[in-house]
Design an enzyme around this catalytic site. Structure first.
Site, PDB file in Angstrom:
ATOM      1  N   ARG A   1      -9.548   8.046  -1.221  1.00 52.45           N
ATOM      2  CA  ARG A   1     -10.534   8.463  -0.226  1.00 52.45           C
ATOM      3  C   ARG A   1     -11.380   9.604  -0.760  1.00 52.45           C
ATOM      4  NH1 ARG A   1      -8.815   6.490   5.193  1.00 52.45           N
ATOM      5  NH2 ARG A   1     -10.628   7.591   5.941  1.00 52.45           N
TER       6      ARG A   1
ATOM      7  N   GLU B   1      -8.658   0.323  -3.001  1.00 55.21           N
ATOM      8  CA  GLU B   1      -9.502   0.385  -1.805  1.00 55.21           C
ATOM      9  C   GLU B   1     -10.409   1.595  -1.948  1.00 55.21           C
ATOM     10  OE1 GLU B   1      -7.196   0.721   1.722  1.00 55.21           O
ATOM     11  OE2 GLU B   1      -6.116  -1.127   1.356  1.00 55.21           O
TER      12      GLU B   1
ATOM     13  N   ARG C   1      -7.183  12.807   0.631  1.00 51.15           N
ATOM     14  CA  ARG C   1      -6.104  13.303   1.518  1.00 51.15           C
ATOM     15  C   ARG C   1      -4.728  12.809   1.091  1.00 51.15           C
ATOM     16  NH1 ARG C   1      -7.421  10.044   7.060  1.00 51.15           N
ATOM     17  NH2 ARG C   1      -9.458  10.974   6.716  1.00 51.15           N
ATOM     18  N   HIS C   2      -4.679  11.687   0.370  1.00 47.15           N
ATOM     19  CA  HIS C   2      -3.363  11.242  -0.113  1.00 47.15           C
ATOM     20  C   HIS C   2      -3.406  10.893  -1.612  1.00 47.15           C
ATOM     21  CE1 HIS C   2      -5.224   7.507   1.195  1.00 47.15           C
ATOM     22  NE2 HIS C   2      -4.890   7.641   2.453  1.00 47.15           N
TER      23      HIS C   2
ATOM     24  N   HIS D   1      -3.889  -4.557   7.675  1.00 49.57           N
ATOM     25  CA  HIS D   1      -4.032  -3.421   8.581  1.00 49.57           C
ATOM     26  C   HIS D   1      -3.176  -3.612   9.823  1.00 49.57           C
ATOM     27  CE1 HIS D   1      -5.517   0.228  10.402  1.00 49.57           C
ATOM     28  NE2 HIS D   1      -5.971   0.515   9.208  1.00 49.57           N
ATOM     29  N   GLY D   2      -2.234  -2.697   9.977  1.00 51.20           N
ATOM     30  CA  GLY D   2      -1.388  -2.693  11.172  1.00 51.20           C
ATOM     31  C   GLY D   2      -0.298  -3.756  11.166  1.00 51.20           C
TER      32      GLY D   2
ATOM     33  N   HIS E   1      -5.686   3.570  -1.724  1.00 48.91           N
ATOM     34  CA  HIS E   1      -7.022   3.923  -1.225  1.00 48.91           C
ATOM     35  C   HIS E   1      -7.344   5.328  -1.732  1.00 48.91           C
ATOM     36  CE1 HIS E   1      -9.814   4.235   2.587  1.00 48.91           C
ATOM     37  NE2 HIS E   1     -10.441   4.534   1.458  1.00 48.91           N
TER      38      HIS E   1
ATOM     39  N   GLU F   1     -11.085  -9.340   2.970  1.00 51.06           N
ATOM     40  CA  GLU F   1      -9.792  -9.006   3.572  1.00 51.06           C
ATOM     41  C   GLU F   1     -10.041  -8.933   5.071  1.00 51.06           C
ATOM     42  OE1 GLU F   1      -7.417  -5.781   1.935  1.00 51.06           O
ATOM     43  OE2 GLU F   1      -6.590  -5.363   3.929  1.00 51.06           O
TER      44      GLU F   1
ATOM     45  N   HIS G   1       0.983   6.253   1.752  1.00 55.76           N
ATOM     46  CA  HIS G   1       1.770   7.200   2.556  1.00 55.76           C
ATOM     47  C   HIS G   1       2.844   7.917   1.754  1.00 55.76           C
ATOM     48  CE1 HIS G   1      -0.462   6.537   6.094  1.00 55.76           C
ATOM     49  NE2 HIS G   1      -0.248   5.239   6.076  1.00 55.76           N
TER      50      HIS G   1
ATOM     51  N   THR H   1      -6.991   6.623   9.985  1.00 61.40           N
ATOM     52  CA  THR H   1      -6.896   5.522   9.029  1.00 61.40           C
ATOM     53  C   THR H   1      -8.142   4.658   9.198  1.00 61.40           C
ATOM     54  OG1 THR H   1      -5.535   3.661   8.275  1.00 61.40           O
ATOM     55  CG2 THR H   1      -5.551   4.098  10.645  1.00 61.40           C
ATOM     56  N   THR H   2      -8.315   3.664   8.320  1.00 68.15           N
ATOM     57  CA  THR H   2      -9.493   2.798   8.408  1.00 68.15           C
ATOM     58  C   THR H   2      -9.525   2.158   9.800  1.00 68.15           C
ATOM     59  OG1 THR H   2      -8.980   2.293   6.115  1.00 68.15           O
ATOM     60  CG2 THR H   2     -10.757   1.048   7.127  1.00 68.15           C
TER      61      THR H   2
ATOM     62  N   GLY I   1       1.041  -1.337   4.372  1.00 66.76           N
ATOM     63  CA  GLY I   1       1.469  -0.011   3.951  1.00 66.76           C
ATOM     64  C   GLY I   1       2.394   0.672   4.921  1.00 66.76           C
ATOM     65  N   HIS I   2       1.872   1.116   6.058  1.00 68.21           N
ATOM     66  CA  HIS I   2       2.587   2.034   6.942  1.00 68.21           C
ATOM     67  C   HIS I   2       3.948   1.513   7.370  1.00 68.21           C
ATOM     68  CE1 HIS I   2       3.427   4.252  10.700  1.00 68.21           C
ATOM     69  NE2 HIS I   2       2.958   5.261   9.989  1.00 68.21           N
TER      70      HIS I   2
ATOM     71  N   ASN J   1       0.854  -1.186   0.000  1.00 64.88           N
ATOM     72  CA  ASN J   1       0.000   0.000   0.000  1.00 64.88           C
ATOM     73  C   ASN J   1       0.897   1.245   0.000  1.00 64.88           C
ATOM     74  OD1 ASN J   1      -1.424   2.295   1.077  1.00 64.88           O
ATOM     75  ND2 ASN J   1      -3.098   0.915   1.593  1.00 64.88           N
TER      76      ASN J   1
ATOM     77  N   ARG K   1       2.898  18.971   1.372  1.00 62.14           N
ATOM     78  CA  ARG K   1       3.346  20.230   0.774  1.00 62.14           C
ATOM     79  C   ARG K   1       2.574  20.594  -0.489  1.00 62.14           C
ATOM     80  NH1 ARG K   1       8.500  22.320   2.307  1.00 62.14           N
ATOM     81  NH2 ARG K   1       8.501  22.092   4.546  1.00 62.14           N
TER      82      ARG K   1
HETATM   83  N1  PXP Z   1      -5.961  -2.983   4.234  1.00 64.51           N
HETATM   84  C1  PXP Z   1      -6.910  -2.019   4.285  1.00 64.51           C
HETATM   85  C2  PXP Z   1      -8.305  -2.380   3.913  1.00 64.51           C
HETATM   86  C3  PXP Z   1      -6.597  -0.703   4.673  1.00 64.51           C
HETATM   87  O1  PXP Z   1      -7.554   0.225   4.719  1.00 64.51           O
HETATM   88  C4  PXP Z   1      -5.261  -0.391   4.964  1.00 64.51           C
HETATM   89  C5  PXP Z   1      -4.889   1.018   5.332  1.00 64.51           C
HETATM   90  O2  PXP Z   1      -5.059   1.844   4.220  1.00 64.51           O
HETATM   91  C6  PXP Z   1      -4.310  -1.412   4.884  1.00 64.51           C
HETATM   92  C7  PXP Z   1      -4.675  -2.702   4.539  1.00 64.51           C
HETATM   93  C8  PXP Z   1      -2.858  -1.164   5.186  1.00 64.51           C
HETATM   94  O3  PXP Z   1      -2.747  -0.874   6.551  1.00 64.51           O
HETATM   95  P1  PXP Z   1      -1.329  -0.438   7.134  1.00 64.51           P
HETATM   96  O4  PXP Z   1      -0.987   0.871   6.507  1.00 64.51           O
HETATM   97  O5  PXP Z   1      -1.580  -0.345   8.595  1.00 64.51           O
HETATM   98  O6  PXP Z   1      -0.355  -1.520   6.768  1.00 64.51           O
END
Ligand code: PXP
Length: 272
Positions: free
Chosen positions: A77, A102, A81-82, A223-224, A75, A183, A42, A132-133, A245-246, A39, A50
């Site tokens: 949105r 997404e 925002r990104h 996620h996470g 994603h 997912e 970010h 975030t989600t 992603g993060h 993902n 900026r």
């Molecule tokens: N899966 C979904 C559905 C998400 O919304 C996100 C965050 O955009 C991620 C995965 C990735 O999450 P993370 O950035 O915490 O890895």
């Protein structure tokens, strides 16, 4: 290529070449391995800080693929925002693996998805106030609008995944929409501070994955997830793709994106 997890330690090629790694892993009989969807939201978050043109998520997608990403996830949105529509359209032209979009299940987003034609869509809940989600979709309460978005997209050849918590009722409702995938939301597992809680949450995810497969759903998760907690999720039987992603982008700031992706891919593959 069918991928299999090693049953015993594997010597990695000295070059660290992910293509060579794939070849070795694929030769070893074992369980199917999850693929890695990177993902890149970010990268766009940094650019939007900026409102300029760098860093470009399109360039990031190329580097992630060179590092071994099996797919690119973004994603789009409602508040933009990104990721911007410009990014999505360019990524559709340049991503050489697969593109996972997404999005919220709104009529406006369905129009964009049908126009851009990602390889698959993951429907997620979306609130403007959230950082975030924050959790899975409430498929039980919103079966009708979600089902309609699934039907519209899938009837036009775009498979749909629903981001859900691993609750049996939500999984059954997800299957009823005819979505191809779910997912599993791994946020509760990722936030568990103590080992006993992590063990409990992995068991919940495992059970959710098993129920989903019995219902005929294919299973992704995300996620996470981080370099420290991903391995247990990668080992859940039947797990197809992890969307991360993060943690990858955070490491990439320090070590570079290709290397950050390569290291996460090796963890997903169980080779380190
Ligand atoms: N899966 C979904 C559905 C998400 O919304 C996100 C965050 O955009 C991620 C995965 C990735 O999450 P993370 O950035 O915490 O890895």
């Amino acid at each position: 290529m069918t991928k299999s997890a090693p049953r015993f330690p594997v010597l990695l090629p000295r070059s660290g070449d992910p293509a060579a790694l794939d070849t070795i892993v694929a030769c070893i009989p074992g369980f199917p391995l999850p693929t890695l969807g990177v993902n890149i939201d970010h990268i766009a978050t940094l650019r939007q800080a900026r409102r300029t043109t760098e860093p470009d998520p399109v360039a990031a997608a190329v580097l992630a693929e060179l590092g071994g990403a099996d797919g690119i996830t973004v994603h789009l949105r409602e508040d933009r925002r990104h990721i911007q529509e410009r990014d999505l359209r360019l990524l559709r032209q340049t991503v050489a693996t697969h593109l996972n979009l997404e999005m919220a299940a709104t009529p406006a987003m369905v129009v964009i998805a049908l126009e851009v034609r990602p390889d698959y869509v993951t429907l997620v809940p979306e609130r403007r106030e959230e950082v975030t989600t924050e959790g899975g979709l409430d498929v039980l309460s919103y079966a009708e609008p979600l089902g309609q978005a699934v039907r519209e997209l899938q009837s036009q050849g775009i498979p749909v995944s629903l981001f859900v918590d691993p609750h049996p009722d939500q999984l059954a409702a997800a299957a009823a929409t005819t979505a191809r995938w779910i997912e599993l939301h791994t946020g509760t597992y990722a936030n568990a501070a103590h080992e006993a809680d992590q063990v409990r949450e992995i068991a919940v995810l495992q059970k959710g994955a098993a129920i989903a497969q019995q219902l005929g759903l294919r299973v992704n998760a995300g996620h996470g997830l981080t370099y420290r907690n991903v391995s247990a999720v990668a080992k859940i039987p039947g797990m197809e793709e992890l969307n991360i992603g993060h943690s990858i982008i955070s490491r990439a700031v320090l070590v570079g994106l290709e290397r950050a992706v390569r290291e996460m891919k090796a963890l997903c593959s169980g080779t380190i």
